[in-house]
Design an enzyme around this catalytic site. Structure first.
Site, mmCIF file in Angstrom:
data_model
loop_
_atom_site.group_PDB
_atom_site.id
_atom_site.type_symbol
_atom_site.label_atom_id
_atom_site.label_comp_id
_atom_site.label_asym_id
_atom_site.label_seq_id
_atom_site.Cartn_x
_atom_site.Cartn_y
_atom_site.Cartn_z
ATOM 1 N N GLU A 150 0.833 -1.214 0.000
ATOM 2 C CA GLU A 150 0.000 0.000 0.000
ATOM 3 C C GLU A 150 0.862 1.255 0.000
ATOM 4 O OE1 GLU A 150 -3.237 -0.009 2.678
ATOM 5 O OE2 GLU A 150 -3.885 2.002 2.100
ATOM 6 N N GLU A 244 -12.435 2.060 3.468
ATOM 7 C CA GLU A 244 -11.849 2.045 4.808
ATOM 8 C C GLU A 244 -12.269 3.296 5.597
ATOM 9 O OE1 GLU A 244 -7.774 -0.461 4.454
ATOM 10 O OE2 GLU A 244 -7.612 1.633 3.892
HETATM 11 MN MN LIG Z 1 -5.802 1.840 2.914
#
Ligand SMILES: [Mn+2]
Length: 297
Positions: A150, A244
């Site tokens: 990420e 998220e």
């Molecule tokens: Mn994330």
């Protein structure tokens, strides 16, 4: 296209209590429930099997992420830390294989800069990480797992803060089972352009995380979804899209992620689910709908 929700949306505290969230995610319309692997490794085989059965029964895919602390820092100069990290990742891979989870997402296999003594040796850490990611990718590949690195903002990472840094790292690494995650929350802080970042990532983009600038549900803020939608379509992105959002203050999640006010508007449990469903509809429209985007939230 498959859509997911990170379990932390529904919780005030980090915990491994994933079982009840499988059906809840499904009832909100999600295909995927994303969980933290740090808790999965603490579970017994019976607990893992029960979770897998629940996911199969509800036809929900489980995906997992990991945010390494300094004790699991693969870029460390301390060989004992690196040995521990490989052992720990080994345990995670075993658990993911047992659960049939195909990806491990996460920061970038170093740790948050705040956890390290200053000054940070970015170049040295990057070199060390390249060599160790090569080995980690092999280990993950043996378990059928793709590592999703990420791209995170300056407050959570220091090795890969932009799509450009991510692509350069992957190019040097040259492993097919290592790809990138872009996250609209982090992109908003670091990237000059959402569209350019998505094009830079191109085929390396394996996974997409969504959330608003203040981590509200997608559609509730000012992230440029039209621009993102066109760029994702232009690169023919068809990987998983997981939101998220973090909107509940208090508890270990709110404290760690800086949720200092109630961004849910005092939502009840039922309203939390309704808002998630509405946001999911918006997300599907962004990725697959036609015409201009409606403001739905
Ligand atoms: Mn994330």
């Amino acid at each position: 296209m498959k859509y997911g929700m990170f379990y932390g949306y529904w919780k005030r505290d980090w915990s491994g209590d994933y079982l009840p969230l499988v059906s809840r995610a499904k009832k909100c319309g999600f295909d995927i429930l994303a969980v933290s692997s740090g808790y999965l490794v603490e579970k017994t085989e019976a607990e893992l099997d029960a979770l897998r059965r629940e996911a199969e029964e509800w036809e929900v895919e489980l995906h997992a992420g990991f945010g390494p602390g300094p004790d699991c820092n693969l870029a460390s100069q301390d060989q004992a830390v690196v040995d521990h990290a490989f052992r720990y990742y080994g345990r995670i891979f075993q658990v993911l294989e047992r659960l049939g989870i195909p990806y491990l997402g996460g920061n970038h296999y170093s740790c948050a800069p705040q956890a390290l003594p200053l000054p940070i040796d970015k170049e040295g850490d990057r070199e060390r990480l390249l060599a160790r990611m090569d080995r980690l990718a092999g280990q993950a590949g043996d378990c059928g797992i793709t590592l999703m690195m990420e791209v995170v903002c300056r407050y959570e990472g220091y090795l890969i803060n932009t799509a450009e840094e991510g692509v350069a790292f992957l190019k040097e690494l040259g492993k097919e089972n290592v790809r990138l995650i872009l996250d609209t929350f982090h992109m908003n802080i670091e990237e000059d352009s959402f569209s350019a970042a998505i094009h830079t990532a191109g085929k390396a983009l394996g996974y997409f995380h969504t959330g608003e600038c203040n981590r509200k549900l997608p559609g509730a803020g000012r992230i440029p979804w039209n621009e993102i939608r066109h760029a994702l379509r232009q690169i023919h992105f068809d990987g998983p899209v997981t939101m998220e959002p973090f909107i509940l203050p208090g508890g270990s999640i709110g404290n760690e992620l800086g949720v200092w006010r109630d961004l849910s508007g005092g939502a009840s449990e039922q309203e939390m689910d309704q808002m998630a469903s509405e946001s999911l509809k918006f997300m599907k429209y962004v990725l697959e709908g036609e015409g201009f985007l409606p403001a739905v939230l």
